[in-house]
Design a protein around this motif. Structure first.
Motif, short mmCIF file in Angstrom:
data_model
loop_
_atom_site.label_atom_id
_atom_site.label_comp_id
_atom_site.label_asym_id
_atom_site.label_seq_id
_atom_site.Cartn_x
_atom_site.Cartn_y
_atom_site.Cartn_z
N UNK A 86 31.12 39.09 46.09
CA UNK A 86 30.10 38.07 46.34
C UNK A 86 28.75 38.70 46.72
N UNK A 87 28.79 39.82 47.43
CA UNK A 87 27.54 40.51 47.79
C UNK A 87 26.81 40.98 46.55
N UNK A 88 27.56 41.40 45.53
CA UNK A 88 26.95 41.95 44.33
C UNK A 88 26.42 40.91 43.38
N UNK A 89 27.05 39.73 43.34
CA UNK A 89 26.65 38.71 42.36
C UNK A 89 26.05 37.46 43.00
N UNK A 98 28.31 34.22 43.10
CA UNK A 98 28.37 33.55 41.81
C UNK A 98 29.48 32.51 41.74
N UNK A 99 30.66 32.83 42.26
CA UNK A 99 31.78 31.90 42.20
C UNK A 99 31.47 30.62 42.98
N UNK A 143 28.52 29.41 43.53
CA UNK A 143 27.51 28.65 42.78
C UNK A 143 28.17 27.86 41.65
N UNK A 144 29.07 28.49 40.90
CA UNK A 144 29.75 27.79 39.81
C UNK A 144 30.59 26.63 40.34
N UNK A 145 31.19 26.82 41.50
CA UNK A 145 31.95 25.73 42.13
C UNK A 145 31.02 24.57 42.48
N UNK A 146 29.81 24.89 42.94
CA UNK A 146 28.84 23.84 43.29
C UNK A 146 28.37 23.07 42.06
N UNK A 147 28.51 23.70 40.88
CA UNK A 147 28.13 23.03 39.63
C UNK A 147 29.32 22.30 38.99
N UNK A 148 30.41 22.17 39.76
CA UNK A 148 31.61 21.46 39.32
C UNK A 148 32.25 22.12 38.09
N UNK A 149 32.29 23.46 38.10
CA UNK A 149 32.89 24.22 37.00
C UNK A 149 34.24 24.78 37.41
N UNK A 150 35.07 25.02 36.43
CA UNK A 150 36.26 25.84 36.61
C UNK A 150 35.92 27.22 36.08
N UNK A 151 36.20 28.27 36.86
CA UNK A 151 35.84 29.61 36.40
C UNK A 151 37.07 30.51 36.38
N UNK A 152 37.01 31.48 35.49
CA UNK A 152 38.10 32.45 35.32
C UNK A 152 37.51 33.85 35.43
N UNK A 153 38.13 34.68 36.27
CA UNK A 153 37.73 36.08 36.41
C UNK A 153 38.93 36.95 36.03
#
Length: 445
Positions: free
Chosen positions: A239-242, A245-246, A248-258
């Motif tokens: 999280x410090x590096x990006x 980002x995760x 932020x994507x959660x705040x945009x109501x997205x499902x994300x895969x890493x």
């Protein structure tokens, strides 16, 4: 060969009893489990979670600004922690990984020692965490039980991340997945500390339980934008590096895969095998690396068996399948940094339905730019639905600019989703990527 410089500060056996080892936190879920493993093995360790402008400022102050961004952040975070007043600086040691490959990450340890001397803290020992015999310390040793428990921690971390990220956006009762994650993290750490749960025969039922518990979480039926995250390993996970980002994507109501860390471990071992095949080397070393690959393969299959019992989950691909995806796209000789694996992970994500991808690009990581941003056009030619946005991370890049670029990528994704939902009703085909407005095409390719 051990690179033991006579002027470096050694971490002694006595220090093991008195010193706290500070460790950068790259992957929060995985490292929380591994931290407990280290403590159980007799080391006082603490994961660093300090963040904010002061971390970057300390990095810029003590590391040359032409150095890659992850080095600046990791070293800046350590120096910032030492300057916080929280620790007795004569009872502190630092730990950093050292792969021994062509990536500049193998030199972070030397940059860190140089920074410590510049800050007047050259008496603080720095421990190299490596499996290549680059450096050794009498007070720190990687034993086989410790290694096996740490590997199990990575496997469990991958499993938890995989399912948590797929279920959390859809949970009916907000916070239920987070509670489940906290519960499993504590249980797994305690289990490993008790000498249980790291043998393969013990892991399968535990992985099965994790899958079953996440499958039982009540979810809504709302369709959401699916986003994949790839890039340089530190900036991809930390999280410090990006810039979180995760979150932020959660705040945009997205499902994300890493993609999991296991894939990177496979990649590093596989490169050793390829080097021996191409350039020669010890048969004993080849056999040892092959044994490690086979061991990881059994762990991989255990995850797949547990996840595929539930059709609502996306099952992770095998490493060999992921590797096969870059045939005709990029050569396997591109193996510095994340190498061809970065390209392969983007192709894998598109194949799994995560066609909207954020490619995290830290300043100074040339292999990452070649295999990431440099391969986007090739990937889009192979699969036109790929909607990839490269995001630069460096001290001068603003968070607002990064998030606005991601929002443009999400706007394309939402437009496609609306077109697909409207297609059955109108009888018209869904909007094809090449039919997007020119301004959106630029984001897609």
């Amino acid at each position: 060969m051990q690179n033991n410089h006579p002027d470096r500060v050694i971490f002694t056996k006595e220090m093991r009893k008195t010193h706290t080892i500070l460790i950068p936190n790259m992957a929060p879920i995985h490292f929380r489990i591994i931290e407990r493993v280290f403590r159980n093995c007799g080391y006082k360790v603490e994961l660093l979670n300090n963040h904010g402008p002061s971390v970057v400022e300390e990095g810029l102050k003590y590391v040359h600004n032409d150095t890659c961004y992850p080095a600046l952040l990791v070293i800046g975070q350590m120096i910032d922690a030492l300057h916080s007043g929280k620790y007795d600086l004569h009872k502190i040691a630092l730990m950093i990984t050292q792969t021994g490959g062509g990536c500049r990450a193998s030199n972070y340890i030397h940059l860190l020692r140089k920074a410590l001397k510049k800050a007047g803290l050259g008496y603080i020992p720095v421990i190299s965490l490596n499996l290549s015999g680059l450096e050794s310390n009498p007070g720190f040793q990687i034993t086989l039980p410790m290694l096996r428990k740490a590997i199990a921690g990575v496997v469990y971390g991958d499993m938890l991340s995989l399912l948590h990220n797929q279920v959390r956006p859809y949970e009916v009762h907000q916070g239920e997945c987070e509670k489940l994650l906290e519960s499993f993290t504590d249980q797994l750490a305690n289990m490993l500390n008790a000498g249980k749960g790291y043998r393969l025969r013990e892991m399968q039922p535990i992985l099965d339980e994790i899958a079953a518990r996440y499958a039982a979480v009540p979810v809504d039926g709302k369709r959401r934008i699916k986003v994949g995250i790839v890039g340089e390993i530190y900036v991809k996970y930390a999280p410090l590096g990006n810039n979180n980002l995760e979150a932020f994507l959660a705040s945009q109501d997205c499902e994300y895969m890493v993609p999991g860390i296991m894939g990177f471990a496979f990649f590093k071992f596989d490169n050793r095998l390829e080097d021996i095949k191409l350039y020669g080397g010890s048969r004993l070393k080849y056999a040892a690396v092959k044994l490690a690959m086979d061991y990881l393969g059994k762990m991989e299959q255990a995850i797949i068996r547990a996840v595929q019992k539930y059709p609502q989950f996306v099952v992770p691909s095998t490493y060999q399948h992921t590797k096969s995806l870059v045939n005709g796209v990029i050569g396997y000789g591109s193996k510095m940094g994340e190498g061809w694996l970065l390209t392969a992970e983007m192709l894998e994500l598109v194949e799994q339905g995560y066609e909207n991808i954020v490619c995290t690009q830290p300043f100074g990581c040339l292999p990452n730019h070649i295999n990431g941003k440099g391969m986007i056009r090739k990937i889009v030619e192979r699969n036109p639905r790929a909607n990839i946005v490269p995001i630069d991370y460096d001290p001068s890049a603003t968070r607002v600019n990064q998030e606005n670029r991601i929002k443009l990528m999400l706007a394309v994704a939402k437009e496609r989703m609306r077109a697909e939902e409207a297609a059955p009703a109108t009888g018209q085909p869904a909007l094809h990527p090449v039919e997007q407005p020119a301004s959106q095409q630029a984001v897609a390719v």
